[in-house]
Write an enzyme that holds these catalytic residues in place. Structure first.
Site, PDB file in Angstrom:
ATOM      1  N   CYS A 208      48.439 -13.443 -34.551  1.00  0.00           N
ATOM      2  CA  CYS A 208      49.148 -14.618 -34.706  1.00  0.00           C
ATOM      3  C   CYS A 208      48.675 -15.680 -34.007  1.00  0.00           C
ATOM      4  CB  CYS A 208      50.737 -14.197 -34.286  1.00  0.00           C
ATOM      5  SG  CYS A 208      51.809 -15.605 -35.154  1.00  0.00           S
TER       6      CYS A 208
ATOM      7  N   HIS B 139      52.513 -10.239 -37.968  1.00  0.00           N
ATOM      8  CA  HIS B 139      52.680  -9.311 -36.724  1.00  0.00           C
ATOM      9  C   HIS B 139      52.760  -7.857 -37.251  1.00  0.00           C
ATOM     10  CE1 HIS B 139      53.565 -12.092 -33.440  1.00  0.00           C
ATOM     11  NE2 HIS B 139      53.993 -12.893 -34.398  1.00  0.00           N
TER      12      HIS B 139
ATOM     13  N   GLU C 114      52.134  -5.345 -35.609  1.00  0.00           N
ATOM     14  CA  GLU C 114      52.768  -4.323 -34.532  1.00  0.00           C
ATOM     15  C   GLU C 114      54.256  -4.038 -34.922  1.00  0.00           C
ATOM     16  OE1 GLU C 114      51.978  -7.474 -34.157  1.00  0.00           O
ATOM     17  OE2 GLU C 114      53.384  -8.407 -32.816  1.00  0.00           O
TER      18      GLU C 114
HETATM   19  N1  GLN Z   1      52.583 -20.303 -31.478  1.00  0.00           N
HETATM   20  C1  GLN Z   1      51.832 -20.108 -32.658  1.00  0.00           C
HETATM   21  C2  GLN Z   1      52.769 -20.766 -33.753  1.00  0.00           C
HETATM   22  O1  GLN Z   1      54.001 -20.903 -33.751  1.00  0.00           O
HETATM   23  C3  GLN Z   1      51.867 -18.857 -32.586  1.00  0.00           C
HETATM   24  C4  GLN Z   1      53.053 -17.963 -32.816  1.00  0.00           C
HETATM   25  C5  GLN Z   1      52.851 -16.380 -32.084  1.00  0.00           C
HETATM   26  O2  GLN Z   1      51.937 -15.992 -31.966  1.00  0.00           O
HETATM   27  N2  GLN Z   1      53.976 -15.675 -32.681  1.00  0.00           N
HETATM   28  O3  GLN Z   1      52.338 -20.697 -34.863  1.00  0.00           O
END
Ligand code: GLN
Length: 549
Positions: free
Chosen positions: A382, A508, A510
């Site tokens: 992310c 994600h 994970e």
């Molecule tokens: N802050 C980033 C976004 O909103 C990444 C979010 C995250 O790592 N979950 O796109």
């Protein structure tokens, strides 16, 4: 009809109610029951989505896009089943529903009160999954500690359900602490007695006590606890500290927690537990044949709960690789150009963590550069993937001011930008790109070799995205978008073609790693770091991608 197990906690928080609930669920599942777990949290936030990780640890996202308590992660990892919005309820959500109903006129003429209106709504939700016909047993964990003002309506709802449902349809487990006093050289039962008394005053009498303890409870002590707390002696369960949370189901089986529950629920039709896969996993976990050091580059590293699912995914991937994964926390705020080599020395792979906001991003970008240039296995999740994109733009494409508009809204080169539909959104709660989306993977790519199929479904929680206007430039220079959303073309995976293992994902992974199904990205990443270590010790030339996958 389903039967209901309620798990409450006493004496102190952090006793591990979630792990005990998940362990019991695992045992019941292994005995052939269809089980689910839900968590009722007494706080007023609608969900933990707007909470700082320092307050609440990781926010776990379900397939249907619910932002939930991290205990749901344990439930999924133990049971290998998906949870959903219905599995996590907060006081805030209960009140929101009741207040909306009041405005609609559902209670016309009546005074709306905690009892019965709030408790009715709680009960309705406690029974909801049980009524779906999908489960034989629903375990409900009540967050907080007995005696908290906030948890009273939940305990009251349990009291009413115990009274309304047939005797053999409910069982209450109270998790408590038996502290050891060094000076007295004794285990003390008084806090447990008080906590059971408090619960009884609220109208709920526990059937089973699970006692967290650092020392073994002898038969004398068990008898004493049973006598003073008015439970059967066999229902005093010892829960000693375990070397890993994955040992707890077996420890609870030795204590017969599952059998005692089944007895109270009058379920006689159950089989010997099938736990072969679980035991095989534990064996591999306990007796690794190799070791790797992984740098976790993040800014919430003081609080391990902030990266719970990532750490657990490493445990799963380590076990299957028969490799001990030593996670080394590196605070991204303190990495700079001068100290990066020293800070990251001795590491065999880097995971750049998810996150929000400006703090610590420079350090993450510097860490990515190090991994890219040194041929160190790299995995970005992310925000970690977004940092890899920014690093590549700045240092390979020469776009010096490249940034994300999250950190610099005025950047002339927004290589990471807000999605169009996000630009109109001003409300913060529940408005990110959440939950599962398909991702189509390019054949021949590293990602395709890892997954071995396309498309895949992965969970999201973010607002920003790779800006496709720059994609051509990136791909020509060696960073390719190997995974994309088929409907929107949003970039989901980036990878470097001239690097042994460098992959960033917008989603994600994970969140979908379980004991039985370790996530392929984590498994391959650990495999890559193992190869990296072998090559290092043999002092051979740098490894190639083809050697890993
Ligand atoms: N802050 C980033 C976004 O909103 C990444 C979010 C995250 O790592 N979950 O796109």
């Amino acid at each position: 009809m389903a039967k209901y197990v309620f798990v409450t906690g006493g004496v102190t928080s952090s006793l591990g109610k979630g792990i005990i609930a998940a362990s019991l669920a695992k045992l019941l599942q292994a005995r052939g029951m269809r089980v689910t777990i839900q968590k009722f949290d007494p706080y007023i936030n609608i969900d933990p989505g707007t909470l700082n990780p320092y307050e609440h640890g990781e926010c776990f996202v379900t397939e249907d896009g619910a932002e939930t308590d991290l205990d749901l992660g344990h439930y999924e990892r133990f049971l290998n089943i998906f949870t959903s919005q219905a599995n996590n309820v907060t006081t805030g959500r209960i009140y929101q529903t009741v207040i909306n109903k009041e405005r609609e006129g559902a209670y016309l003429g009546k005074t709306v009160q905690v009892v019965p209106h709030i408790t009715d709504e709680i009960k309705k939700r406690m029974l909801k999954l049980g009524k779906s016909g999908q489960f034989d047993i629903v375990i409900t964990e009540i967050g907080g500690t007995v005696g908290d003002i906030e948890s009273l309506p939940f305990i009251e709802a349990v009291r009413q359900l115990q009274w309304e449902l047939p005797e053999e349809d409910t069982v209450v487990i109270h998790l408590t602490l038996i502290p050891y006093l060094k000076a007295a050289k004794e285990l003390k039962t008084k806090p447990t007695q008080h906590s059971v008394r408090m619960l009884s005053q609220e109208g709920v009498h526990p059937d089973i006590l699970v006692c967290r303890t650092e020392r073994t409870l002898g038969p004398e002590l068990r008898r004493k606890i049973a006598l003073f707390c008015n439970v059967k002696q066999e229902a005093v369960i010892e829960a000693a500290d375990a070397p890993t949370i994955y040992e707890v189901p077996l420890a609870m089986m030795r204590e017969k927690l599952d059998i005692i529950c089944l007895k109270k629920l009058n379920i006689i039709d159950y089989k010997e537990p099938e736990l072969d896969k679980w035991k095989e996993f534990l064996d591999k976990l306990k007796y690794p044949k190799s070791k790797v050091n992984i740098g976790l580059i993040g800014k919430y590293i003081e609080l391990q709960d902030a990266y719970k699912s990532i750490l657990e995914a490493f445990v799963h991937a380590g076990a299957i690789n028969e490799c001990h994964v030593q996670v080394v926390n590196v605070h991204s705020e303190f990495i700079d150009d001068e100290n990066v080599a020293e800070k990251l020395s001795g590491l065999d792979g880097l995971l750049v963590a998810p996150g929000f906001g400006y703090r610590g991003v420079d350090g993450k970008i510097i860490a990515v550069k190090y991994a890219r240039e040194k041929g160190l296995p790299f995995f970005g999740i992310c925000l970690g993937m977004q940092m890899a994109v920014i690093e590549f733009a700045r240092n390979v494409l020469g776009i010096k001011e490249a940034h994300s508009t999250e950190m610099n809204p005025d950047t002339p080169n927004p290589v990471i930008d807000l999605m169009e539909e996000q630009k109109k959104i001003s409300i913060k709660g529940g408005t990110m790109r959440l939950g599962t989306y398909p991702c189509e993977i390019q054949e021949g790519s590293l990602a395709f070799k890892i997954y071995g199929k396309s498309p895949v479904n992965e969970r999201h929680r973010h607002r920003w995205e790779f800006n496709n206007q720059y994609l051509d430039k990136f791909e020509k220079a060696g960073m390719v978008a190997s995974g994309k959303n088929p409907a929107t073309n949003l970039v989901e995976i980036v990878e470097l073609i001239n690097h042994p293992f460098f992959i960033g994902v917008q989603y994600h992974p994970e969140l979908k790693s379980t004991v039985e199904n370790p996530h392929p990205l984590f498994v391959s990443f650990i495999k890559a770091t193992k190869t990296y270590v072998e090559r290092k010790s043999e002092a051979k030339s740098p490894m190639l991608q083809s050697e890993i996958i």
